[in-house]
Enzyme design. Structure first.
Site, PDB file in Angstrom:
ATOM      1  N   GLU A  83      -3.477   0.868  -4.705  1.00 12.67           N
ATOM      2  CA  GLU A  83      -2.977   0.951  -3.337  1.00 12.67           C
ATOM      3  C   GLU A  83      -2.054  -0.227  -2.985  1.00 12.67           C
ATOM      4  O   GLU A  83      -2.498  -1.244  -2.466  1.00 12.67           O
ATOM      5  CB  GLU A  83      -4.144   0.982  -2.338  1.00 12.67           C
ATOM      6  CG  GLU A  83      -3.698   1.105  -0.894  1.00 12.67           C
ATOM      7  CD  GLU A  83      -4.851   1.181   0.097  1.00 12.67           C
ATOM      8  OE1 GLU A  83      -4.581   1.200   1.314  1.00 12.67           O
ATOM      9  OE2 GLU A  83      -6.019   1.225  -0.335  1.00 12.67           O
ATOM     10  N   LYS A 118      -2.326   5.336  -4.245  1.00 18.29           N
ATOM     11  CA  LYS A 118      -2.534   5.453  -2.794  1.00 18.29           C
ATOM     12  C   LYS A 118      -1.470   4.612  -2.084  1.00 18.29           C
ATOM     13  O   LYS A 118      -1.702   3.452  -1.740  1.00 18.29           O
ATOM     14  CB  LYS A 118      -3.940   4.987  -2.397  1.00 18.29           C
ATOM     15  CG  LYS A 118      -4.200   5.125  -0.893  1.00 18.29           C
ATOM     16  CD  LYS A 118      -5.634   4.805  -0.514  1.00 18.29           C
ATOM     17  CE  LYS A 118      -5.816   4.930   1.000  1.00 18.29           C
ATOM     18  NZ  LYS A 118      -7.228   4.746   1.425  1.00 18.29           N
TER      19      LYS A 118
END
Length: 340
Positions: free
Chosen positions: A178, A220
């Site tokens: 992420e 992500k």
């Protein structure tokens, strides 16, 4: 490393028409959420809130492929004594764990941070795997202004993400990677696109150097969107178009799926953006959601910390989950929102 197993878990996490519930708020973060409904943040209240979401049976089974948990939640049991991990698994979702220790100031880089938590990570991965976690999450934070991000911040965070991902795969769990470019500033959508492309390209370069198998990760990322303080907010169509343009430039087709963070968007905007991108397919990877606030805000408000409102909270959660499930298939519409 069992790449086939990691690949199978990653594919389950991005199953068609499903997405990931980010329920990994730290104690401090969920305390702030509870303040909005004037509820004390006790361990029992935090458990009851998460259990309400996880026991929304129809929504979980049909719309949720995985759940990211905080350390406390992974170890908790439901009111009836069932481990919450088992409640999640019974609904057909994959349990995961937040592994990073949060962003800390990056020396000599004013306004920038690097995420910490690599020390002792292999031992923590082994422990969490025994507790039932099958994937993990590590969030890098990239802030944007006229002068930042710097190369040092981009590189330091990408390197940490790659080291984390390698440790996860060596320990048998799927890393969710992420790199989040924040939407808090006054920058326009093109500045966000520039920073996002840079962060993603450096991240995949570092993943390559760390010998991470891309078939066993989930990305992500943020969507490409103007900062909240920017006077010109891009249209939904422009957000979708520019996000896809950046992703196609940066994300190899070997990655099984991309699960977007909401990053402070409203629930409906996050849904609409995801829908427009999927409707523009076919795409090299599956696109879905990994939302926290965008899935939970209405449910938290409807629940209000009261047992008699559990059903109302579950209905609010189910509605938002269904809308995002439609968006993950490119089938959401304003009419669907109104009809639900």
């Amino acid at each position: 490393m069992n790449i086939e197993r990691l690949h199978d878990i990653a594919n389950r996490m991005v199953a068609p028409g499903k997405g990931i519930l980010a329920a990994d708020e730290s104690t401090g973060s969920i305390t702030k959420r509870f303040e909005s409904i004037k509820l004390e943040s006790t361990e029992t209240n935090r458990r009851d809130y998460r259990e309400m979401l996880f026991r929304a049976a129809d929504a979980m089974r049909s719309c949720v492929s995985g759940v990211i948990l905080f350390d406390e939640t992974l170890r908790q049991k439901a009111a009836d004594g069932t481990p919450l991990v088992d409640v999640i698994k019974a609904a057909g979702a994959v349990p995961g764990i937040k592994l990073d220790k949060g962003p800390k100031p990056l020396p000599f880089c004013p306004g920038e941070t690097v995420t910490e938590g690599l020390d002792g990570l292999a031992d923590r991965v082994a422990e969490y795997a025994k507790l039932g976690a099958e994937f993990a999450k590590w969030r890098a934070v990239i802030d944007v202004s006229d002068t930042i991000p710097s190369f040092n911040a981009i590189h330091a965070n990408a390197h940490a993400l790659a080291r984390y991902a390698a440790i996860c795969q060596a320990g048998g769990i799927v890393p969710m990677v992420e790199p989040e470019v924040l939407m808090d500033g006054a920058h326009d959508i093109d500045r966000c696109a520039e920073a996002t492309e840079w962060a993603l390209k450096e991240t995949f370069q570092q993943l390559y150097h760390a010998r991470v198998a891309l078939e066993g990760i989930i990305l992500k990322p943020n969507m490409v969107i103007a900062g909240k303080k920017c006077p010109r907010q891009a249209s939904r169509a422009e957000v979708a178009e520019k996000t896809l343009k950046v992703l196609k430039r940066c994300v190899p087709a070997a990655v099984p799926g991309i699960a977007f963070l909401s990053g402070g968007q409203s629930g409906e905007d996050a849904t609409a953006h995801l829908h427009l991108m999927n409707a523009a397919g076919p795409l090299p990877w599956k696109l879905t959601f990994s939302y926290g606030r965008a899935l939970q805000a209405d449910a938290l408000k409807a629940w209000g910390g009261k047992m008699e409102n559990v059903a109302a909270g579950q209905r609010a959660f189910a509605h938002r989950a269904r809308m995002n499930a439609l968006a993950a298939s490119g089938r959401w519409s304003q009419d669907a929102e109104k009809a639900a």
